[in-house]
Design a protein around this motif. Sequence first.
Motif, PDB file in Angstrom:
ATOM      1  N   GLN A  35       0.843  -1.204   0.000  1.00  0.00           N
ATOM      2  CA  GLN A  35       0.000   0.000   0.000  1.00  0.00           C
ATOM      3  C   GLN A  35       0.879   1.255   0.000  1.00  0.00           C
ATOM      4  OE1 GLN A  35      -3.569  -0.153   0.660  1.00  0.00           O
ATOM      5  NE2 GLN A  35      -3.864   2.035   0.632  1.00  0.00           N
ATOM      6  N   ARG A  36       1.929   1.246   0.810  1.00  0.00           N
ATOM      7  CA  ARG A  36       2.837   2.394   0.900  1.00  0.00           C
ATOM      8  C   ARG A  36       3.511   2.641  -0.453  1.00  0.00           C
ATOM      9  NH1 ARG A  36       7.846   3.467   1.154  1.00  0.00           N
ATOM     10  NH2 ARG A  36       8.566   1.331   1.315  1.00  0.00           N
ATOM     11  N   GLN A  37       3.935   1.592  -1.127  1.00  0.00           N
ATOM     12  CA  GLN A  37       4.574   1.735  -2.428  1.00  0.00           C
ATOM     13  C   GLN A  37       3.591   2.291  -3.465  1.00  0.00           C
ATOM     14  OE1 GLN A  37       6.275  -2.083  -3.324  1.00  0.00           O
ATOM     15  NE2 GLN A  37       8.052  -1.752  -1.998  1.00  0.00           N
ATOM     16  N   ARG A  38       2.335   1.828  -3.429  1.00  0.00           N
ATOM     17  CA  ARG A  38       1.322   2.368  -4.347  1.00  0.00           C
ATOM     18  C   ARG A  38       1.110   3.857  -4.084  1.00  0.00           C
ATOM     19  NH1 ARG A  38      -1.305  -2.592  -3.432  1.00  0.00           N
ATOM     20  NH2 ARG A  38      -2.646  -1.649  -1.842  1.00  0.00           N
ATOM     21  N   GLN A  39       1.039   4.204  -2.800  1.00  0.00           N
ATOM     22  CA  GLN A  39       0.835   5.618  -2.445  1.00  0.00           C
ATOM     23  C   GLN A  39       2.009   6.476  -2.915  1.00  0.00           C
ATOM     24  OE1 GLN A  39       0.256   5.502   1.761  1.00  0.00           O
ATOM     25  NE2 GLN A  39      -1.950   5.109   1.597  1.00  0.00           N
ATOM     26  N   GLU A  40       3.221   5.956  -2.729  1.00  0.00           N
ATOM     27  CA  GLU A  40       4.392   6.692  -3.189  1.00  0.00           C
ATOM     28  C   GLU A  40       4.348   6.886  -4.700  1.00  0.00           C
ATOM     29  OE1 GLU A  40       7.991   4.858  -1.827  1.00  0.00           O
ATOM     30  OE2 GLU A  40       7.600   5.401   0.271  1.00  0.00           O
ATOM     31  N   GLN A  41       3.939   5.839  -5.430  1.00  0.00           N
ATOM     32  CA  GLN A  41       3.842   5.940  -6.885  1.00  0.00           C
ATOM     33  C   GLN A  41       2.772   6.953  -7.275  1.00  0.00           C
ATOM     34  OE1 GLN A  41       5.905   4.628  -9.210  1.00  0.00           O
ATOM     35  NE2 GLN A  41       4.754   5.898 -10.650  1.00  0.00           N
ATOM     36  N   GLU A  42       1.613   6.909  -6.576  1.00  0.00           N
ATOM     37  CA  GLU A  42       0.546   7.867  -6.855  1.00  0.00           C
ATOM     38  C   GLU A  42       1.006   9.297  -6.582  1.00  0.00           C
ATOM     39  OE1 GLU A  42      -2.851   6.708  -4.538  1.00  0.00           O
ATOM     40  OE2 GLU A  42      -3.193   4.894  -5.724  1.00  0.00           O
ATOM     41  N   MET A  43       1.710   9.493  -5.472  1.00  0.00           N
ATOM     42  CA  MET A  43       2.221  10.827  -5.140  1.00  0.00           C
ATOM     43  C   MET A  43       3.228  11.297  -6.193  1.00  0.00           C
ATOM     44  SD  MET A  43       0.660  11.987  -2.551  1.00  0.00           S
ATOM     45  CE  MET A  43       1.650  13.324  -1.987  1.00  0.00           C
ATOM     46  N   HIS A  44       4.087  10.362  -6.635  1.00  0.00           N
ATOM     47  CA  HIS A  44       5.051  10.715  -7.679  1.00  0.00           C
ATOM     48  C   HIS A  44       4.315  11.140  -8.964  1.00  0.00           C
ATOM     49  CE1 HIS A  44       8.577  10.644 -10.218  1.00  0.00           C
ATOM     50  NE2 HIS A  44       7.946   9.830 -11.046  1.00  0.00           N
ATOM     51  N   ASP A  45       3.294  10.362  -9.336  1.00  0.00           N
ATOM     52  CA  ASP A  45       2.517  10.684 -10.538  1.00  0.00           C
ATOM     53  C   ASP A  45       1.837  12.044 -10.394  1.00  0.00           C
ATOM     54  OD1 ASP A  45       3.317   8.262 -11.552  1.00  0.00           O
ATOM     55  OD2 ASP A  45       1.392   7.241 -11.153  1.00  0.00           O
ATOM     56  N   ARG A  46       1.283  12.309  -9.209  1.00  0.00           N
ATOM     57  CA  ARG A  46       0.609  13.597  -8.974  1.00  0.00           C
ATOM     58  C   ARG A  46       1.600  14.750  -9.040  1.00  0.00           C
ATOM     59  NH1 ARG A  46      -2.046  10.540  -4.695  1.00  0.00           N
ATOM     60  NH2 ARG A  46      -3.949   9.733  -5.610  1.00  0.00           N
ATOM     61  N   ARG A  47       2.776  14.555  -8.441  1.00  0.00           N
ATOM     62  CA  ARG A  47       3.800  15.614  -8.487  1.00  0.00           C
ATOM     63  C   ARG A  47       4.196  15.904  -9.932  1.00  0.00           C
ATOM     64  NH1 ARG A  47       6.835  12.764  -4.096  1.00  0.00           N
ATOM     65  NH2 ARG A  47       5.877  13.537  -2.199  1.00  0.00           N
ATOM     66  N   THR A  48       4.342  14.845 -10.720  1.00  0.00           N
ATOM     67  CA  THR A  48       4.685  15.016 -12.131  1.00  0.00           C
ATOM     68  C   THR A  48       3.595  15.808 -12.846  1.00  0.00           C
ATOM     69  OG1 THR A  48       5.916  12.947 -12.127  1.00  0.00           O
ATOM     70  CG2 THR A  48       5.264  13.806 -14.274  1.00  0.00           C
ATOM     71  N   GLU A  49       2.335  15.461 -12.571  1.00  0.00           N
ATOM     72  CA  GLU A  49       1.225  16.182 -13.197  1.00  0.00           C
ATOM     73  C   GLU A  49       1.195  17.637 -12.751  1.00  0.00           C
ATOM     74  OE1 GLU A  49      -3.597  15.775 -13.774  1.00  0.00           O
ATOM     75  OE2 GLU A  49      -2.462  14.066 -13.027  1.00  0.00           O
ATOM     76  N   ILE A  50       1.436  17.891 -11.472  1.00  0.00           N
ATOM     77  CA  ILE A  50       1.462  19.268 -10.960  1.00  0.00           C
ATOM     78  C   ILE A  50       2.613  20.038 -11.606  1.00  0.00           C
ATOM     79  CG2 ILE A  50       1.919  20.665  -8.907  1.00  0.00           C
ATOM     80  CD1 ILE A  50       0.295  18.551  -7.331  1.00  0.00           C
ATOM     81  N   ASP A  51       3.794  19.398 -11.730  1.00  0.00           N
ATOM     82  CA  ASP A  51       4.924  20.057 -12.388  1.00  0.00           C
ATOM     83  C   ASP A  51       4.583  20.410 -13.829  1.00  0.00           C
ATOM     84  OD1 ASP A  51       6.414  19.885 -10.090  1.00  0.00           O
ATOM     85  OD2 ASP A  51       7.580  18.126 -10.736  1.00  0.00           O
ATOM     86  N   ASP A  52       3.871  19.509 -14.516  1.00  0.00           N
ATOM     87  CA  ASP A  52       3.451  19.787 -15.891  1.00  0.00           C
ATOM     88  C   ASP A  52       2.506  20.978 -15.941  1.00  0.00           C
ATOM     89  OD1 ASP A  52       4.985  17.674 -16.739  1.00  0.00           O
ATOM     90  OD2 ASP A  52       3.288  16.287 -17.002  1.00  0.00           O
ATOM     91  N   LEU A  53       1.577  21.052 -14.978  1.00  0.00           N
ATOM     92  CA  LEU A  53       0.648  22.185 -14.925  1.00  0.00           C
ATOM     93  C   LEU A  53       1.392  23.495 -14.678  1.00  0.00           C
ATOM     94  CD1 LEU A  53      -2.303  20.690 -12.862  1.00  0.00           C
ATOM     95  CD2 LEU A  53      -2.306  21.265 -15.290  1.00  0.00           C
ATOM     96  N   HIS A  54       2.378  23.450 -13.759  1.00  0.00           N
ATOM     97  CA  HIS A  54       3.177  24.645 -13.496  1.00  0.00           C
ATOM     98  C   HIS A  54       3.958  25.064 -14.740  1.00  0.00           C
ATOM     99  CE1 HIS A  54       2.422  25.327  -9.275  1.00  0.00           C
ATOM    100  NE2 HIS A  54       2.601  24.046  -9.020  1.00  0.00           N
ATOM    101  N   ALA A  55       4.522  24.103 -15.441  1.00  0.00           N
ATOM    102  CA  ALA A  55       5.280  24.411 -16.657  1.00  0.00           C
ATOM    103  C   ALA A  55       4.369  25.010 -17.715  1.00  0.00           C
ATOM    104  CB  ALA A  55       5.958  23.152 -17.193  1.00  0.00           C
ATOM    105  N   GLU A  56       3.157  24.475 -17.837  1.00  0.00           N
ATOM    106  CA  GLU A  56       2.195  25.009 -18.802  1.00  0.00           C
ATOM    107  C   GLU A  56       1.835  26.451 -18.463  1.00  0.00           C
ATOM    108  OE1 GLU A  56      -2.476  24.259 -19.792  1.00  0.00           O
ATOM    109  OE2 GLU A  56      -1.234  22.493 -19.410  1.00  0.00           O
ATOM    110  N   GLY A  57       1.617  26.723 -17.176  1.00  0.00           N
ATOM    111  CA  GLY A  57       1.300  28.082 -16.742  1.00  0.00           C
ATOM    112  C   GLY A  57       2.461  29.030 -16.959  1.00  0.00           C
ATOM    113  N   ALA A  58       3.674  28.561 -16.669  1.00  0.00           N
ATOM    114  CA  ALA A  58       4.860  29.394 -16.849  1.00  0.00           C
ATOM    115  C   ALA A  58       5.072  29.719 -18.319  1.00  0.00           C
ATOM    116  CB  ALA A  58       6.091  28.695 -16.284  1.00  0.00           C
ATOM    117  N   ALA A  59       4.787  28.759 -19.188  1.00  0.00           N
ATOM    118  CA  ALA A  59       4.954  29.014 -20.627  1.00  0.00           C
ATOM    119  C   ALA A  59       4.012  30.109 -21.081  1.00  0.00           C
ATOM    120  CB  ALA A  59       4.702  27.735 -21.421  1.00  0.00           C
ATOM    121  N   GLY A  60       2.806  30.141 -20.549  1.00  0.00           N
ATOM    122  CA  GLY A  60       1.851  31.191 -20.912  1.00  0.00           C
ATOM    123  C   GLY A  60       2.269  32.547 -20.406  1.00  0.00           C
ATOM    124  N   ARG A  61       2.951  32.581 -19.250  1.00  0.00           N
ATOM    125  CA  ARG A  61       3.378  33.859 -18.683  1.00  0.00           C
ATOM    126  C   ARG A  61       4.589  34.434 -19.390  1.00  0.00           C
ATOM    127  NH1 ARG A  61       2.189  30.969 -14.017  1.00  0.00           N
ATOM    128  NH2 ARG A  61       4.378  30.500 -13.666  1.00  0.00           N
TER     129      ARG A  61
END
Length: 175
Positions: A35-61
Amino acid sequence: MKSNLYKLALIIGLSFAAISSAQAQIGSPSQREAQRQRQEQEMHDRRTEIDDLHAEGAAGRTLAPRTFKASVVVNNSSAKAIASVNWTVSLVDRESGETIRSYDVTTRSRIAPGKKKTLDKRLPLPRYGLVNARNPQSPGTIAKIVPVITRVTYEDGSFHTPEPEQPEETERQTQ
């Protein structure tokens, strides 16, 4: 922008729900580790998605508004120092000669008697394709940049309104 914020809020909410759910479950050490490993993977995936969103926003700015640089040469032939110059920058259709847009500009700059100075101002383009700021003479450019001095104010508070003359197109524009 709203959809990006909505996605970010959804990701954070799901993260809290997953963590709460994991803490409530009781199981064997191997189940908890899995369960802990799945959660870590999910958190990693979410961080990657958040980083992508930040990069998309920064590109617009980083996209700067499209502007052009207008300039006019002021030659102070009076015995008094100039304090400011009012000038109008017009975008004029090359074929018809009609004014497409005008900008009123005031530049405060001291110009001593007998001296010459070039005044510059960055102005927003009203539409794309109107002026090629890197090469105003290019075939795709439909407007020419025409600066005209409308008023000169001297340091003593007096002013002079020049006679309208045939303005010349400026050729030193950069983007």
